[in-house]
Design a protein around this motif. Structure first.
Motif, short mmCIF file in Angstrom:
data_model
loop_
_atom_site.label_atom_id
_atom_site.label_comp_id
_atom_site.label_asym_id
_atom_site.label_seq_id
_atom_site.Cartn_x
_atom_site.Cartn_y
_atom_site.Cartn_z
N LEU A 6 0.83 -1.21 0.00
CA LEU A 6 0.00 0.00 0.00
C LEU A 6 0.86 1.26 0.00
CD1 LEU A 6 -2.84 -0.94 2.50
CD2 LEU A 6 -3.11 -0.39 0.07
N TYR A 7 1.87 1.28 0.84
CA TYR A 7 2.78 2.43 0.88
C TYR A 7 3.40 2.66 -0.49
CZ TYR A 7 3.44 4.43 5.54
OH TYR A 7 3.30 5.13 6.69
N GLN A 9 2.42 1.65 -3.38
CA GLN A 9 1.40 1.99 -4.38
C GLN A 9 1.12 3.49 -4.34
OE1 GLN A 9 -2.19 -0.33 -4.08
NE2 GLN A 9 -3.42 1.29 -4.97
N ASN A 10 1.04 4.06 -3.16
CA ASN A 10 0.74 5.49 -3.02
C ASN A 10 1.98 6.38 -3.10
OD1 ASN A 10 -2.11 5.44 -2.71
ND2 ASN A 10 -1.81 4.58 -0.68
N HIS A 11 3.15 5.80 -2.93
CA HIS A 11 4.40 6.56 -2.95
C HIS A 11 5.40 5.80 -3.79
CE1 HIS A 11 2.56 8.93 0.20
NE2 HIS A 11 2.30 7.80 0.82
N PHE A 77 1.00 11.92 -6.53
CA PHE A 77 0.26 11.35 -5.40
C PHE A 77 -1.22 11.68 -5.52
CE2 PHE A 77 -1.57 11.99 -1.15
CZ PHE A 77 -1.33 10.77 -0.56
N TRP A 78 -1.52 12.96 -5.73
CA TRP A 78 -2.93 13.38 -5.76
C TRP A 78 -3.66 12.85 -6.98
CZ3 TRP A 78 -4.86 14.33 -1.41
CH2 TRP A 78 -4.08 14.91 -0.40
N ARG A 80 -3.20 9.95 -8.33
CA ARG A 80 -3.55 8.56 -8.01
C ARG A 80 -4.67 8.51 -6.98
NH1 ARG A 80 1.96 7.82 -8.33
NH2 ARG A 80 2.25 7.93 -6.09
N ARG A 81 -4.63 9.39 -5.99
CA ARG A 81 -5.63 9.38 -4.92
C ARG A 81 -6.99 9.84 -5.40
NH1 ARG A 81 -3.75 8.38 0.57
NH2 ARG A 81 -5.83 9.08 1.04
N ARG A 82 -7.00 10.81 -6.29
CA ARG A 82 -8.27 11.39 -6.75
C ARG A 82 -8.71 10.88 -8.11
NH1 ARG A 82 -6.77 17.59 -5.39
NH2 ARG A 82 -6.86 17.46 -3.12
N SER A 83 -7.89 10.06 -8.74
CA SER A 83 -8.17 9.55 -10.07
C SER A 83 -8.44 10.69 -11.06
CB SER A 83 -9.37 8.59 -10.04
OG SER A 83 -9.08 7.49 -9.21
N HIS A 116 4.47 14.14 -2.76
CA HIS A 116 3.65 14.77 -1.72
C HIS A 116 4.23 14.57 -0.32
CE1 HIS A 116 0.18 16.05 0.55
NE2 HIS A 116 0.11 14.87 1.13
#
Length: 148
Positions: A6-7, A9-11, A77-78, A80-83, A116
């Motif tokens: 998870l880490y 994937q987001n970073h 980062f954003w 991926r988080r917000r698509s 981020h």
């Protein structure tokens, strides 16, 4: 292993070793087995507001020296988080300049190769920028105190 995935994937810039170190420090045993994040949910309540105008109004109240460090790759980062696309997830230069102008005594540094979570991607550079800012401000304040 799932938390490490998870880490990463987001970073995307995190090595497996660095991600594992972060996970080791950011999790604790869960009463029902497995792990849980140590995040304090109250941290989310520290935002002044989600209304940009109100946030910027309050920033203008700040009179102390401010160091604002931004990340050149924060849009990754954003997005991926917000698509949403990277272009729409990154501050345009005019908006960034408006935000920076809210502070009376501001030093702005961009760490171009960081995402981020700057402390994940460029911890040494972040440390050096903070230390340089504090040293410069402490020297200025010491000299101002001598003049009085």
């Amino acid at each position: 292993d799932q938390a490490v995935r998870l880490y990463r994937q987001n970073h995307a810039g995190l090595s497996a070793e660095h991600a594992r170190l972060l996970v080791t420090n950011a999790t604790q045993p869960h009463a029902d087995g497995g792990l849980q994040w140590k995040w304090d949910r109250r941290v989310l309540s520290t935002f002044l507001s989600f209304a940009p105008a109100l946030i910027e109004e309050r920033w203008r109240w700040v009179r102390c020296p401010v160091l604002m460090i931004t990340a050149g790759r924060s849009a990754e980062f954003w997005s991926r988080r917000r698509s949403v696309s990277k272009e729409k997830s990154h501050l345009d230069p005019e908006e960034l300049e408006r935000r920076l102008s809210c502070f009376e005594d501001l030093t702005h540094v961009e760490i171009a190769d960081a995402g981020h979570m700057i402390h994940y991607d460029a911890p040494a550079q972040l440390r050096d920028e903070i230390a340089a800012f504090l040293e410069a401000k402490l020297i200025v304040e010491a000299h101002e105190g001598e003049a009085e």
